[in-house]
Design a protein around this motif. Structure first.
Motif, PDB file in Angstrom:
ATOM      1  N   ARG A 108       0.814  -1.221   0.000  1.00 23.18           N
ATOM      2  CA  ARG A 108       0.000   0.000   0.000  1.00 23.18           C
ATOM      3  C   ARG A 108       0.849   1.274   0.000  1.00 23.18           C
ATOM      4  NH1 ARG A 108      -4.731  -1.834   4.375  1.00 23.18           N
ATOM      5  NH2 ARG A 108      -5.733  -3.357   2.972  1.00 23.18           N
ATOM      6  N   ASN A 109       2.020   1.219   0.585  1.00 24.03           N
ATOM      7  CA  ASN A 109       2.873   2.406   0.661  1.00 24.03           C
ATOM      8  C   ASN A 109       3.756   2.608  -0.567  1.00 24.03           C
ATOM      9  OD1 ASN A 109       1.871   2.983   3.204  1.00 24.03           O
ATOM     10  ND2 ASN A 109       3.588   2.062   4.294  1.00 24.03           N
ATOM     11  N   ASN A 110       3.912   1.566  -1.377  1.00 21.72           N
ATOM     12  CA  ASN A 110       4.891   1.661  -2.453  1.00 21.72           C
ATOM     13  C   ASN A 110       4.377   1.360  -3.853  1.00 21.72           C
ATOM     14  OD1 ASN A 110       7.695   1.989  -0.976  1.00 21.72           O
ATOM     15  ND2 ASN A 110       6.570   0.433   0.182  1.00 21.72           N
ATOM     16  N   LEU A 111       3.197   0.772  -3.957  1.00 18.17           N
ATOM     17  CA  LEU A 111       2.709   0.388  -5.277  1.00 18.17           C
ATOM     18  C   LEU A 111       1.420   1.112  -5.625  1.00 18.17           C
ATOM     19  CD1 LEU A 111       3.243  -1.444  -7.700  1.00 18.17           C
ATOM     20  CD2 LEU A 111       1.910  -3.225  -6.574  1.00 18.17           C
ATOM     21  N   ASP A 112       1.435   1.822  -6.733  1.00 20.76           N
ATOM     22  CA  ASP A 112       0.250   2.513  -7.231  1.00 20.76           C
ATOM     23  C   ASP A 112      -0.586   1.521  -8.038  1.00 20.76           C
ATOM     24  OD1 ASP A 112      -1.668   4.127  -8.328  1.00 20.76           O
ATOM     25  OD2 ASP A 112      -0.293   5.346  -9.527  1.00 20.76           O
ATOM     26  N   MET A 113      -1.743   1.155  -7.520  1.00 18.17           N
ATOM     27  CA  MET A 113      -2.569   0.151  -8.182  1.00 18.17           C
ATOM     28  C   MET A 113      -3.103   0.614  -9.543  1.00 18.17           C
ATOM     29  SD  MET A 113      -2.569  -2.615  -6.478  1.00 18.17           S
ATOM     30  CE  MET A 113      -1.932  -3.137  -4.883  1.00 18.17           C
ATOM     31  N   ASN A 114      -3.048   1.920  -9.795  1.00 19.40           N
ATOM     32  CA  ASN A 114      -3.523   2.428 -11.080  1.00 19.40           C
ATOM     33  C   ASN A 114      -2.518   2.204 -12.204  1.00 19.40           C
ATOM     34  OD1 ASN A 114      -6.009   3.496 -10.077  1.00 19.40           O
ATOM     35  ND2 ASN A 114      -4.864   5.211  -9.194  1.00 19.40           N
ATOM     36  N   VAL A 115      -1.311   1.782 -11.849  1.00 22.15           N
ATOM     37  CA  VAL A 115      -0.283   1.574 -12.869  1.00 22.15           C
ATOM     38  C   VAL A 115      -0.690   0.474 -13.841  1.00 22.15           C
ATOM     39  CG1 VAL A 115       1.079  -0.152 -11.588  1.00 22.15           C
ATOM     40  CG2 VAL A 115       2.209   1.355 -13.231  1.00 22.15           C
ATOM     41  N   PHE A 116      -1.498  -0.467 -13.383  1.00 25.17           N
ATOM     42  CA  PHE A 116      -1.929  -1.557 -14.258  1.00 25.17           C
ATOM     43  C   PHE A 116      -2.877  -1.057 -15.347  1.00 25.17           C
ATOM     44  CE2 PHE A 116      -1.014  -3.523 -10.098  1.00 25.17           C
ATOM     45  CZ  PHE A 116      -0.002  -4.391 -10.481  1.00 25.17           C
ATOM     46  N   TYR A 162      -3.737 -17.550 -14.168  1.00 29.64           N
ATOM     47  CA  TYR A 162      -2.913 -16.388 -14.502  1.00 29.64           C
ATOM     48  C   TYR A 162      -3.831 -15.172 -14.584  1.00 29.64           C
ATOM     49  CZ  TYR A 162      -0.024 -20.318 -16.022  1.00 29.64           C
ATOM     50  OH  TYR A 162       0.659 -21.505 -16.077  1.00 29.64           O
ATOM     51  N   PHE A 163      -3.690 -14.260 -13.640  1.00 31.32           N
ATOM     52  CA  PHE A 163      -4.547 -13.072 -13.582  1.00 31.32           C
ATOM     53  C   PHE A 163      -3.911 -11.922 -14.366  1.00 31.32           C
ATOM     54  CE2 PHE A 163      -5.682 -15.399  -9.686  1.00 31.32           C
ATOM     55  CZ  PHE A 163      -7.064 -15.360  -9.737  1.00 31.32           C
ATOM     56  N   ASN A 164      -4.674 -11.368 -15.304  1.00 32.87           N
ATOM     57  CA  ASN A 164      -4.236 -10.152 -15.996  1.00 32.87           C
ATOM     58  C   ASN A 164      -4.621  -8.972 -15.107  1.00 32.87           C
ATOM     59  OD1 ASN A 164      -3.762  -7.953 -17.610  1.00 32.87           O
ATOM     60  ND2 ASN A 164      -4.903  -8.711 -19.381  1.00 32.87           N
ATOM     61  N   MET A 165      -3.647  -8.348 -14.480  1.00 32.45           N
ATOM     62  CA  MET A 165      -3.911  -7.334 -13.451  1.00 32.45           C
ATOM     63  C   MET A 165      -4.675  -6.126 -13.976  1.00 32.45           C
ATOM     64  SD  MET A 165      -2.779  -8.542 -10.595  1.00 32.45           S
ATOM     65  CE  MET A 165      -2.237  -7.298  -9.417  1.00 32.45           C
ATOM     66  N   ARG A 166      -4.604  -5.881 -15.265  1.00 29.11           N
ATOM     67  CA  ARG A 166      -5.327  -4.745 -15.852  1.00 29.11           C
ATOM     68  C   ARG A 166      -6.837  -4.882 -15.685  1.00 29.11           C
ATOM     69  NH1 ARG A 166      -3.523  -1.301 -19.657  1.00 29.11           N
ATOM     70  NH2 ARG A 166      -1.804  -2.679 -20.243  1.00 29.11           N
ATOM     71  N   SER A 167      -7.307  -6.119 -15.598  1.00 29.65           N
ATOM     72  CA  SER A 167      -8.741  -6.391 -15.643  1.00 29.65           C
ATOM     73  C   SER A 167      -9.429  -6.455 -14.282  1.00 29.65           C
ATOM     74  CB  SER A 167      -8.984  -7.717 -16.384  1.00 29.65           C
ATOM     75  OG  SER A 167      -8.394  -7.690 -17.664  1.00 29.65           O
ATOM     76  N   PHE A 168      -8.726  -6.067 -13.219  1.00 29.54           N
ATOM     77  CA  PHE A 168      -9.306  -6.176 -11.880  1.00 29.54           C
ATOM     78  C   PHE A 168      -9.303  -4.827 -11.162  1.00 29.54           C
ATOM     79  CE2 PHE A 168      -8.063 -10.387 -13.084  1.00 29.54           C
ATOM     80  CZ  PHE A 168      -9.050 -11.201 -12.547  1.00 29.54           C
ATOM     81  N   SER A 169     -10.132  -4.734 -10.125  1.00 34.22           N
ATOM     82  CA  SER A 169     -10.226  -3.504  -9.338  1.00 34.22           C
ATOM     83  C   SER A 169      -8.994  -3.369  -8.457  1.00 34.22           C
ATOM     84  CB  SER A 169     -11.477  -3.547  -8.463  1.00 34.22           C
ATOM     85  OG  SER A 169     -11.324  -4.530  -7.443  1.00 34.22           O
ATOM     86  N   PRO A 170      -8.713  -2.156  -7.946  1.00 32.28           N
ATOM     87  CA  PRO A 170      -7.561  -1.974  -7.048  1.00 32.28           C
ATOM     88  C   PRO A 170      -7.581  -2.911  -5.848  1.00 32.28           C
ATOM     89  CG  PRO A 170      -8.331   0.153  -7.802  1.00 32.28           C
ATOM     90  CD  PRO A 170      -9.324  -0.859  -8.303  1.00 32.28           C
ATOM     91  N   HIS A 171      -8.764  -3.121  -5.262  1.00 31.42           N
ATOM     92  CA  HIS A 171      -8.863  -4.021  -4.114  1.00 31.42           C
ATOM     93  C   HIS A 171      -8.536  -5.458  -4.515  1.00 31.42           C
ATOM     94  CE1 HIS A 171     -10.238  -5.792  -0.382  1.00 31.42           C
ATOM     95  NE2 HIS A 171     -11.071  -6.571  -1.065  1.00 31.42           N
ATOM     96  N   GLU A 172      -9.055  -5.902  -5.663  1.00 29.95           N
ATOM     97  CA  GLU A 172      -8.772  -7.251  -6.142  1.00 29.95           C
ATOM     98  C   GLU A 172      -7.299  -7.410  -6.480  1.00 29.95           C
ATOM     99  OE1 GLU A 172     -12.857  -8.695  -8.368  1.00 29.95           O
ATOM    100  OE2 GLU A 172     -11.674  -7.100  -9.307  1.00 29.95           O
ATOM    101  N   ARG A 173      -6.691  -6.361  -7.009  1.00 30.31           N
ATOM    102  CA  ARG A 173      -5.264  -6.426  -7.341  1.00 30.31           C
ATOM    103  C   ARG A 173      -4.419  -6.649  -6.093  1.00 30.31           C
ATOM    104  NH1 ARG A 173      -5.763  -1.193 -11.387  1.00 30.31           N
ATOM    105  NH2 ARG A 173      -6.664  -2.345 -13.164  1.00 30.31           N
ATOM    106  N   GLU A 174      -4.780  -5.984  -5.028  1.00 29.63           N
ATOM    107  CA  GLU A 174      -4.047  -6.183  -3.769  1.00 29.63           C
ATOM    108  C   GLU A 174      -4.198  -7.622  -3.298  1.00 29.63           C
ATOM    109  OE1 GLU A 174      -4.821  -4.826   0.716  1.00 29.63           O
ATOM    110  OE2 GLU A 174      -4.192  -3.144  -0.571  1.00 29.63           O
ATOM    111  N   ASN A 175      -5.403  -8.183  -3.403  1.00 28.78           N
ATOM    112  CA  ASN A 175      -5.632  -9.564  -2.996  1.00 28.78           C
ATOM    113  C   ASN A 175      -4.840 -10.545  -3.855  1.00 28.78           C
ATOM    114  OD1 ASN A 175      -7.364  -8.774  -0.976  1.00 28.78           O
ATOM    115  ND2 ASN A 175      -9.234  -9.197  -2.123  1.00 28.78           N
TER     116      ASN A 175
END
Length: 328
Positions: A108-116, A162-175
Motif C-alpha cells: 500500500r505504501n509503495n505500489l500505485d494500483m492504477n499503474v496496471f 494467470y490473472f491479468n492485473m489490468r482487468s481487476f479492481s484496485p482491491h482485487e489487485r491487492e488480494n
C-alpha cells in the motif's frame, strides 16, 4: 521486432536477484523493449514494481526489508484478522504461521494500483486455486474494457490461474498480490472472486504460458532463482514459436531458510549485486545486436522509401510526357 516477454520466478527472499537483473536491463536500455511481464510469488510482486517503472523505489524496498516486516507473527489462530468466533479460519485460510500485515503495508505504501491501467504492458500474476474440485481444462476468460476493447481477464490452465492485473479492481489487485505470495503453511490463502488462492509456485513457478498463449511473445526472457538446471525445467517443445532465454544465478541463492525465508537487508543487497554482475555483460552484447538491427532496419526503410519516391517521380514524369505528346 518480435514482442519480448519477461518472466520472474518465485523464491521468497531470493527475489532480490530480480532487481539486479532489472538494473542491468535498465542500464543497457533493454527494459524498454519488454512488452509484457509475468511472475509468480515474489516474482509477481517484482513484476508489479517493474511495471511501475520506479527502480529506485524497488531498491529501497529490498534494501530496507526485514524478517519482521514480512514474517509478521500471528497472535492467536487468525483472531487478528477475523473477529467472528464462529469463523473457521483453518477451513478457509488453511494452517499458517504468519499474517500479511507487514507485506500489505509495503504494497500500500509503495505500489500505485492504477499503474496496471496506465501502463502499455500487460502484467500477469500466477496463483493456485485451492479447491477439492477436479482440475479444470485450460480456458480463457474475456473482459470488456471501458473503451469497448476486449482483453483476457484470466487464463486458467489446470491448477494454475494467470490473472491479468489490468482487468481487476484496485482491491482485487491487492488480494492477487497477496495470493501469489501466500506460501503454503507460511501465509493464509486469499479470497478472489469467491474462491481461495495461494502461492502459484506449487503450480507454475515459471509462468511462460500467458506470455506465449495470450501475448504472443516471440522472445521470452525467464529469470530463475535456482542454479540447478534440473529444477523447474521449461519444456521448450511446448513453446516452439518463441525463443526462450533462461537466466540463472551463477551462485547458489540458498535453500528454504537461507534463501526463501531470508528477508535480510544485507542479503538483499548482495543478491541485487549478483543479479547485476551475472547479466550486465550479456545484456551489453544483446544491446549491441539490437542497435545494429535497428540501424539496418532504418537503412532498409530509408532505401525502400527512396525507391518508392523515385517510382512516384518517374510515374509523374511519364504522365507529363504522355500529356505533351497528346497536345502535339
Amino acid at each position: 521486432m518480435k514482442k519480448i516477454g519477461l518472466v520472474l520466478a518465485g523464491g521468497g527472499g531470493k527475489g532480490a536477484y530480480h532487481i539486479g537483473v532489472w538494473k542491468a536491463l535498465r542500464e543497457t536500455g533493454l527494459d524498454r523493449y519488454v512488452s509484457a511481464i509475468s511472475g509468480t510469488s515474489v516474482g509477481g510482486l517484482n513484476a508489479a514494481l517493474f511495471l511501475q517503472g520506479d527502480y529506485e523505489k524497488a531498491v529501497n524496498i529490498w534494501e530496507n526489508i526485514s524478517a519482521e516486516k514480512i514474517l509478521t507473527p500471528k497472535h492467536g489462530f487468525g483472531k487478528d484478522i477475523h473477529q467472528s468466533p464462529d469463523y473457521d479460519m483453518k477451513k478457509y485460510h488453511g494452517i499458517y504461521l504468519y499474517i500479511r500485515s507487514g507485506l500489505t503495508e509495503i504494497i500500500r505504501n509503495n505500489l500505485d494500483m492504477n499503474v496496471f491501467d496506465s501502463s502499455d504492458k500487460n502484467c500477469y500474476l500466477t496463483c493456485r486455486k485451492t479447491t477439492s474440485e477436479k482440475d479444470m481444462d485450460s480456458y480463457m476468460e474475456m473482459f470488456a474494457q471501458p473503451d469497448g476493447a476486449k482483453t483476457y481477464r484470466k487464463y486458467v490452465d489446470g491448477k494454475s490461474t494467470y490473472f491479468n492485473m489490468r482487468s481487476f479492481s484496485p482491491h482485487e489487485r491487492e488480494n492477487i498480490l497477496l495470493a501469489t505470495s501466500a506460501m503454503p503453511f507460511i501465509f493464509p490463502k486469499e479470497k478472489i472472486g469467491g474462491y481461495y488462492y495461494m502461492d502459484g509456485g506449487s503450480a507454475d513457478n515459471l509462468p511462460v504460458e500467458p506470455l506465449y498463449r495470450l501475448e504472443k511473445c516471440g522472445i521470452i526472457v525467464v529469470v530463475h532463482l535456482a542454479t540447478n538446471e534440473k529444477l523447474l525445467k521449461i519444456k521448450k517443445e511446448d513453446f516452439m514459436d518463441a525463443a526462450i532465454l533462461e537466466i540463472r544465478p551463477k551462485h547458489e541463492q540458498g535453500g528454504l531458510f537461507a534463501g526463501t525465508l531470508d528477508f535480510d537487508a544485507e542479503s538483499a543487497r548482495r543478491r541485487i549485486q549478483q543479479g547485476y554482475d551475472d547479466n550486465i555483460a550479456m545484456f551489453q552484447n544483446i544491446q549491441e545486436i539490437v542497435e545494429r538491427e535497428k540501424a539496418f532496419e532504418t537503412q532498409w526503410r530509408i532505401g525502400i522509401g527512396r525507391e518508392y519516391l523515385t517510382r512516384i517521380k518517374v510515374g509523374i514524369e511519364n504522365r507529363e510526357i504522355e500529356g505533351m505528346m497528346q497536345d502535339l
